[in-house]
Scaffold this motif. Sequence first.
Motif, short mmCIF file in Angstrom:
data_model
loop_
_atom_site.label_atom_id
_atom_site.label_comp_id
_atom_site.label_asym_id
_atom_site.label_seq_id
_atom_site.Cartn_x
_atom_site.Cartn_y
_atom_site.Cartn_z
N SER A 14 34.60 32.91 34.27
CA SER A 14 34.29 32.53 35.55
C SER A 14 34.92 32.75 36.52
O SER A 14 34.79 32.36 37.75
N SER A 15 36.10 33.64 36.57
CA SER A 15 36.98 33.95 37.57
C SER A 15 36.26 35.03 38.79
O SER A 15 35.27 35.43 38.42
N GLY A 16 37.08 35.03 39.76
CA GLY A 16 36.51 35.89 40.94
C GLY A 16 35.38 35.47 41.81
O GLY A 16 34.49 36.11 42.41
N LYS A 17 35.29 33.96 41.91
CA LYS A 17 33.89 33.52 42.41
C LYS A 17 34.12 33.96 43.98
O LYS A 17 35.28 33.61 44.72
N PRO A 18 33.28 34.69 44.71
CA PRO A 18 33.20 34.90 45.99
C PRO A 18 33.49 33.57 46.84
O PRO A 18 32.91 32.75 46.64
N ALA A 19 34.25 33.68 47.94
CA ALA A 19 34.46 32.59 48.69
C ALA A 19 33.16 32.02 49.41
O ALA A 19 33.17 30.75 49.52
N ASP A 20 32.23 32.68 49.64
CA ASP A 20 31.09 32.20 50.19
C ASP A 20 29.83 31.66 49.29
O ASP A 20 28.82 31.54 49.81
N VAL A 21 30.25 31.55 48.01
CA VAL A 21 29.27 31.12 47.02
C VAL A 21 29.58 29.83 46.78
O VAL A 21 30.80 29.18 46.33
N LEU A 22 28.89 28.90 46.91
CA LEU A 22 28.79 27.46 46.51
C LEU A 22 29.28 27.19 45.04
O LEU A 22 28.61 27.91 44.20
N GLY A 30 27.36 49.34 38.84
CA GLY A 30 27.20 50.07 37.71
C GLY A 30 27.53 49.33 36.38
O GLY A 30 27.94 49.89 35.40
N ILE A 31 26.97 48.14 36.26
CA ILE A 31 26.95 47.25 35.08
C ILE A 31 25.72 46.39 34.98
O ILE A 31 24.94 46.59 35.65
N TYR A 32 25.67 45.87 33.66
CA TYR A 32 24.47 45.03 33.36
C TYR A 32 24.66 43.63 33.94
O TYR A 32 25.98 43.18 33.76
N GLY A 33 23.81 42.90 34.67
CA GLY A 33 23.84 41.45 34.93
C GLY A 33 22.72 40.80 34.57
O GLY A 33 21.61 41.31 33.94
N CYS A 34 23.12 39.47 34.28
CA CYS A 34 22.11 38.54 33.81
C CYS A 34 21.51 37.48 34.71
O CYS A 34 22.33 37.12 35.61
N VAL A 35 20.39 36.97 34.53
CA VAL A 35 19.76 36.14 35.76
C VAL A 35 19.65 34.91 34.47
O VAL A 35 19.23 35.01 33.56
N HIS A 93 22.65 37.89 40.15
CA HIS A 93 22.98 38.29 38.74
C HIS A 93 24.31 38.06 38.36
O HIS A 93 25.39 38.05 39.34
N PHE A 94 24.93 37.73 37.22
CA PHE A 94 26.29 37.67 36.74
C PHE A 94 26.39 38.72 35.73
O PHE A 94 25.70 39.03 34.79
N ALA A 95 27.75 39.23 35.88
CA ALA A 95 28.13 40.27 34.73
C ALA A 95 27.74 39.75 33.36
O ALA A 95 28.23 38.89 33.04
#
Length: 81
Positions: free
Chosen positions: A8-16, A39-44, A56-58
């Motif tokens: 769960s690392s790398g949460k953007p600062a503007d995301v709750l 350039g990667i697959y992400g899931c909803v 989406h999340f990687a």
Amino acid sequence: MKVICVDSSGKPADVLESKWIKNKSIYTVLKVEFMHQQGIYGCVLEEIEGDFPYTHFACSRFRELTPEEVEQLESHLELQL
């Protein structure tokens, strides 16, 4: 498909916090799509309603639950009812 978050690392600062994934939490994948910009697959995920552009999340942030883990989860949920 049920998955468990392993990164769960790398949460953007503007995301709750409520709109971000948590390590060791279980999620339901609704769909997987190629994210062209990254350039990667992400899931909803069913459990998190993302806000553009974070919809989406990687896929690499998750691993699929084993059948045994799913069975344990279902048994645990039945005990709580």
